[in-house]
Design a protein around this motif. Structure first.
Motif, PDB file in Angstrom:
ATOM      1  N   ASP A 114       8.875  -3.373 -15.813  1.00 15.81           N
ATOM      2  CA  ASP A 114       7.707  -3.516 -16.683  1.00 15.81           C
ATOM      3  C   ASP A 114       8.164  -3.484 -18.137  1.00 15.81           C
ATOM      4  O   ASP A 114       9.007  -2.659 -18.512  1.00 15.81           O
ATOM      5  CB  ASP A 114       6.747  -2.335 -16.514  1.00 15.81           C
ATOM      6  CG  ASP A 114       6.142  -2.218 -15.126  1.00 15.81           C
ATOM      7  OD1 ASP A 114       5.686  -3.245 -14.608  1.00 15.81           O
ATOM      8  OD2 ASP A 114       6.123  -1.103 -14.581  1.00 15.81           O
TER       9      ASP A 114
ATOM     10  N   GLN B  40       9.538   0.013 -11.886  1.00 17.49           N
ATOM     11  CA  GLN B  40       8.458   0.484 -11.012  1.00 17.49           C
ATOM     12  C   GLN B  40       8.790   0.150  -9.569  1.00 17.49           C
ATOM     13  O   GLN B  40       9.351  -0.908  -9.285  1.00 17.49           O
ATOM     14  CB  GLN B  40       7.134  -0.180 -11.435  1.00 17.49           C
ATOM     15  CG  GLN B  40       5.946   0.235 -10.611  1.00 17.49           C
ATOM     16  CD  GLN B  40       4.594  -0.022 -11.296  1.00 17.49           C
ATOM     17  OE1 GLN B  40       3.569   0.363 -10.768  1.00 17.49           O
ATOM     18  NE2 GLN B  40       4.577  -0.631 -12.459  1.00 17.49           N
TER      19      GLN B  40
ATOM     20  N   ILE C  28       3.292  -1.033 -25.606  1.00 18.72           N
ATOM     21  CA  ILE C  28       2.467   0.176 -25.717  1.00 18.72           C
ATOM     22  C   ILE C  28       2.838   1.052 -26.927  1.00 18.72           C
ATOM     23  O   ILE C  28       1.940   1.517 -27.638  1.00 18.72           O
ATOM     24  CB  ILE C  28       2.486   0.946 -24.378  1.00 18.72           C
ATOM     25  CG1 ILE C  28       1.144   1.577 -24.146  1.00 18.72           C
ATOM     26  CG2 ILE C  28       3.560   1.964 -24.256  1.00 18.72           C
ATOM     27  CD1 ILE C  28       0.874   1.914 -22.716  1.00 18.72           C
TER      28      ILE C  28
ATOM     29  N   HIS D 213      -6.815  -1.446 -13.397  1.00 17.36           N
ATOM     30  CA  HIS D 213      -7.117  -0.877 -14.714  1.00 17.36           C
ATOM     31  C   HIS D 213      -6.840  -1.927 -15.774  1.00 17.36           C
ATOM     32  O   HIS D 213      -6.289  -3.005 -15.480  1.00 17.36           O
ATOM     33  CB  HIS D 213      -6.263   0.368 -14.946  1.00 17.36           C
ATOM     34  CG  HIS D 213      -4.792   0.090 -14.908  1.00 17.36           C
ATOM     35  ND1 HIS D 213      -4.072   0.055 -13.740  1.00 17.36           N
ATOM     36  CD2 HIS D 213      -3.897  -0.205 -15.887  1.00 17.36           C
ATOM     37  CE1 HIS D 213      -2.812  -0.234 -14.010  1.00 17.36           C
ATOM     38  NE2 HIS D 213      -2.679  -0.401 -15.302  1.00 17.36           N
TER      39      HIS D 213
ATOM     40  N   HIS E 142      -5.795  -5.454 -14.072  1.00 13.89           N
ATOM     41  CA  HIS E 142      -4.626  -5.728 -13.221  1.00 13.89           C
ATOM     42  C   HIS E 142      -4.403  -4.613 -12.216  1.00 13.89           C
ATOM     43  O   HIS E 142      -4.731  -3.460 -12.452  1.00 13.89           O
ATOM     44  CB  HIS E 142      -3.365  -5.992 -14.045  1.00 13.89           C
ATOM     45  CG  HIS E 142      -3.013  -4.912 -15.023  1.00 13.89           C
ATOM     46  ND1 HIS E 142      -3.727  -4.678 -16.165  1.00 13.89           N
ATOM     47  CD2 HIS E 142      -2.003  -4.014 -15.032  1.00 13.89           C
ATOM     48  CE1 HIS E 142      -3.178  -3.685 -16.841  1.00 13.89           C
ATOM     49  NE2 HIS E 142      -2.130  -3.247 -16.171  1.00 13.89           N
TER      50      HIS E 142
ATOM     51  N   HIS F  51      -1.557  -3.868  -8.638  1.00  9.59           N
ATOM     52  CA  HIS F  51      -0.411  -4.366  -7.881  1.00  9.59           C
ATOM     53  C   HIS F  51      -0.431  -3.772  -6.480  1.00  9.59           C
ATOM     54  O   HIS F  51      -1.042  -2.737  -6.247  1.00  9.59           O
ATOM     55  CB  HIS F  51       0.911  -3.963  -8.529  1.00  9.59           C
ATOM     56  CG  HIS F  51       0.888  -3.957 -10.009  1.00  9.59           C
ATOM     57  ND1 HIS F  51       0.734  -5.100 -10.741  1.00  9.59           N
ATOM     58  CD2 HIS F  51       0.995  -2.943 -10.911  1.00  9.59           C
ATOM     59  CE1 HIS F  51       0.745  -4.794 -12.022  1.00  9.59           C
ATOM     60  NE2 HIS F  51       0.891  -3.492 -12.149  1.00  9.59           N
TER      61      HIS F  51
ATOM     62  N   ARG G 271       1.269   5.445 -11.190  1.00  9.85           N
ATOM     63  CA  ARG G 271       2.278   4.449 -10.847  1.00  9.85           C
ATOM     64  C   ARG G 271       3.622   5.134 -10.853  1.00  9.85           C
ATOM     65  O   ARG G 271       3.859   6.047 -11.623  1.00  9.85           O
ATOM     66  CB  ARG G 271       2.249   3.277 -11.826  1.00  9.85           C
ATOM     67  CG  ARG G 271       2.411   3.654 -13.249  1.00  9.85           C
ATOM     68  CD  ARG G 271       2.091   2.519 -14.185  1.00  9.85           C
ATOM     69  NE  ARG G 271       0.671   2.303 -14.347  1.00  9.85           N
ATOM     70  CZ  ARG G 271      -0.050   2.863 -15.318  1.00  9.85           C
ATOM     71  NH1 ARG G 271       0.500   3.656 -16.187  1.00  9.85           N
ATOM     72  NH2 ARG G 271      -1.334   2.629 -15.419  1.00  9.85           N
TER      73      ARG G 271
ATOM     74  N   TYR H  50       8.185  -0.633 -24.753  1.00  5.98           N
ATOM     75  CA  TYR H  50       8.359   0.237 -23.601  1.00  5.98           C
ATOM     76  C   TYR H  50       8.999  -0.564 -22.472  1.00  5.98           C
ATOM     77  O   TYR H  50       8.690  -1.741 -22.303  1.00  5.98           O
ATOM     78  CB  TYR H  50       6.977   0.766 -23.169  1.00  5.98           C
ATOM     79  CG  TYR H  50       6.939   1.258 -21.751  1.00  5.98           C
ATOM     80  CD1 TYR H  50       7.070   2.609 -21.459  1.00  5.98           C
ATOM     81  CD2 TYR H  50       6.807   0.353 -20.695  1.00  5.98           C
ATOM     82  CE1 TYR H  50       7.073   3.047 -20.151  1.00  5.98           C
ATOM     83  CE2 TYR H  50       6.809   0.787 -19.391  1.00  5.98           C
ATOM     84  CZ  TYR H  50       6.942   2.133 -19.118  1.00  5.98           C
ATOM     85  OH  TYR H  50       6.954   2.559 -17.825  1.00  5.98           O
TER      86      TYR H  50
ATOM     87  N   LEU I 161       6.108  -3.351 -21.905  1.00  9.08           N
ATOM     88  CA  LEU I 161       4.788  -3.300 -22.571  1.00  9.08           C
ATOM     89  C   LEU I 161       4.965  -3.027 -24.065  1.00  9.08           C
ATOM     90  O   LEU I 161       5.919  -2.352 -24.469  1.00  9.08           O
ATOM     91  CB  LEU I 161       3.907  -2.199 -21.985  1.00  9.08           C
ATOM     92  CG  LEU I 161       3.331  -2.410 -20.579  1.00  9.08           C
ATOM     93  CD1 LEU I 161       4.226  -1.763 -19.543  1.00  9.08           C
ATOM     94  CD2 LEU I 161       1.924  -1.851 -20.469  1.00  9.08           C
TER      95      LEU I 161
ATOM     96  N   ARG J 188       6.291  -8.543 -16.510  1.00  2.00           N
ATOM     97  CA  ARG J 188       6.944  -7.972 -15.339  1.00  2.00           C
ATOM     98  C   ARG J 188       7.959  -8.936 -14.753  1.00  2.00           C
ATOM     99  O   ARG J 188       7.639 -10.112 -14.554  1.00  2.00           O
ATOM    100  CB  ARG J 188       5.904  -7.650 -14.258  1.00  2.00           C
ATOM    101  CG  ARG J 188       5.356  -6.266 -14.318  1.00  2.00           C
ATOM    102  CD  ARG J 188       4.195  -6.051 -13.375  1.00  2.00           C
ATOM    103  NE  ARG J 188       2.955  -6.031 -14.119  1.00  2.00           N
ATOM    104  CZ  ARG J 188       2.574  -5.037 -14.910  1.00  2.00           C
ATOM    105  NH1 ARG J 188       3.325  -3.969 -15.038  1.00  2.00           N
ATOM    106  NH2 ARG J 188       1.447  -5.102 -15.568  1.00  2.00           N
TER     107      ARG J 188
ATOM    108  N   HIS K  65      -5.876  -2.197 -20.282  1.00  2.00           N
ATOM    109  CA  HIS K  65      -5.583  -1.469 -21.525  1.00  2.00           C
ATOM    110  C   HIS K  65      -5.285  -2.458 -22.639  1.00  2.00           C
ATOM    111  O   HIS K  65      -5.088  -3.659 -22.378  1.00  2.00           O
ATOM    112  CB  HIS K  65      -4.423  -0.493 -21.316  1.00  2.00           C
ATOM    113  CG  HIS K  65      -3.330  -0.992 -20.418  1.00  2.00           C
ATOM    114  ND1 HIS K  65      -2.518  -2.046 -20.743  1.00  2.00           N
ATOM    115  CD2 HIS K  65      -2.932  -0.585 -19.189  1.00  2.00           C
ATOM    116  CE1 HIS K  65      -1.659  -2.244 -19.767  1.00  2.00           C
ATOM    117  NE2 HIS K  65      -1.891  -1.389 -18.798  1.00  2.00           N
TER     118      HIS K  65
HETATM  119  C1  1HN Z   1       0.946  -0.035 -16.691  1.00  2.00           C
HETATM  120  O1  1HN Z   1      -0.366  -0.340 -16.681  1.00  2.00           O
HETATM  121  C2  1HN Z   1       1.766  -0.488 -15.675  1.00  2.00           C
HETATM  122  O2  1HN Z   1       0.071  -1.697 -14.579  1.00  2.00           O
HETATM  123  C3  1HN Z   1       3.108  -0.183 -15.700  1.00  2.00           C
HETATM  124  O3  1HN Z   1       1.932  -1.465 -13.576  1.00  2.00           O
HETATM  125  C4  1HN Z   1       3.651   0.582 -16.686  1.00  2.00           C
HETATM  126  C5  1HN Z   1       3.374   1.867 -18.692  1.00  2.00           C
HETATM  127  C6  1HN Z   1       2.597   2.380 -19.672  1.00  2.00           C
HETATM  128  C7  1HN Z   1       1.247   2.089 -19.699  1.00  2.00           C
HETATM  129  C8  1HN Z   1       0.670   1.295 -18.729  1.00  2.00           C
HETATM  130  C9  1HN Z   1       1.207  -1.275 -14.544  1.00  2.00           C
HETATM  131  C10 1HN Z   1       2.836   1.076 -17.705  1.00  2.00           C
HETATM  132  C11 1HN Z   1       1.481   0.775 -17.725  1.00  2.00           C
END
Ligand code: 1HN
Length: 218
Positions: A175, A108, A179, A119, A160, A162, A83, A104, A177, A127, A121
């Motif tokens: 974004d 984007q 994380i 993916h 998810h 995009h 990404r 975080y 998160l 967003r 997680h």
């Molecule tokens: C993630 O999955 C996205 O899905 C964006 O767009 C930023 C930053 C760290 C880990 C996973 C996304 C991310 C992320």
């Protein structure tokens, strides 16, 4: 093997305040050889009087970052980068890639016709769509069309992906998160969808139509 020793003394009753002596220093070295330590040398550090933040104050302005975000479109592909994101790197938290605290944040960008692979997680995401048209996201089979000022949630462990329709314009969203927090808990899993994309299992925008009304004002 005299290494850098810590001794966080405080001259306050009830706090650790042990002076170094040759005998104690030899004792600390001996403990270190056993991968152990004397708590009173670090107790005042690990039990601060009040919460301590490693984050430093930073203001990130969209007008300063926007051109750099768009530049990444020329520099990397979503296929290679996973990404395309410019993330907010707090100087006090760069070890965990946090914007502040345990959160975080990043900007984007996707170009018309691009899709990012599906993916999931352990971390959850929020967003905010800042600009552009034609963007969509699919969360656990629910496809949602996204425009400027829209807000979308990706709860932990949901699939998810995009994309931006070929007829759209370059889209930028922020974004957020948890994380760094999930990593601190050593609880993160990351999985790429076996088909790289999800089947859409509901009417487009069913989530917005179901939940985005009746008293919820922008
Ligand atoms: C993630 O999955 C996205 O899905 C964006 O767009 C930023 C930053 C760290 C880990 C996973 C996304 C991310 C992320």
């Amino acid at each position: 093997m005299a290494q850098e020793r810590e001794n966080h003394r405080e001259d306050v009753v009830g706090r650790a305040n042990v002076e170094d002596t040759p005998e104690l220093l030899a004792y600390y070295d001996e403990l270190a050889r056993h991968k152990a330590g004397a708590l009173w040398t670090v107790a005042n550090k690990i039990e601060p009087w009040e919460p301590k933040s490693q984050s430093v104050p930073v203001v990130w302005r969209y007008r300063d970052l926007r051109a750099h975000v768009l530049r990444s479109v020329e520099l990397v592909t979503p296929e290679k980068a996973g990404r395309r994101v410019v993330y907010l790197n707090n100087p006090g938290r760069s070890d965990v890639a946090a914007a502040v605290g345990w959160i975080y944040g990043g900007l984007q960008v996707m170009n018309p016709g691009e899709v990012a692979s599906a993916h999931r997680h352990s971390a959850s995401a929020i967003r905010f769509i800042i600009e552009g048209s034609g963007a969509y996201t699919v969360v656990d089979g629910h496809k949602m069309t996204l425009g400027a000022n829209d807000f979308v949630l990706t709860p932990n462990d949901t699939w998810h992906e995009h994309g931006v329709e070929a007829t759209g314009s370059p889209c930028i969203w922020q974004d957020g998160l948890d994380i760094p927090f999930v990593n601190a808990m050593e609880a993160n899993f990351y999985e790429v969808h076996p088909d790289l994309s999800q089947a859409v299992g509901y009417a487009v925008d069913d989530m917005t139509k179901t939940w985005g009304n009746a008293g919820l004002r922008p």
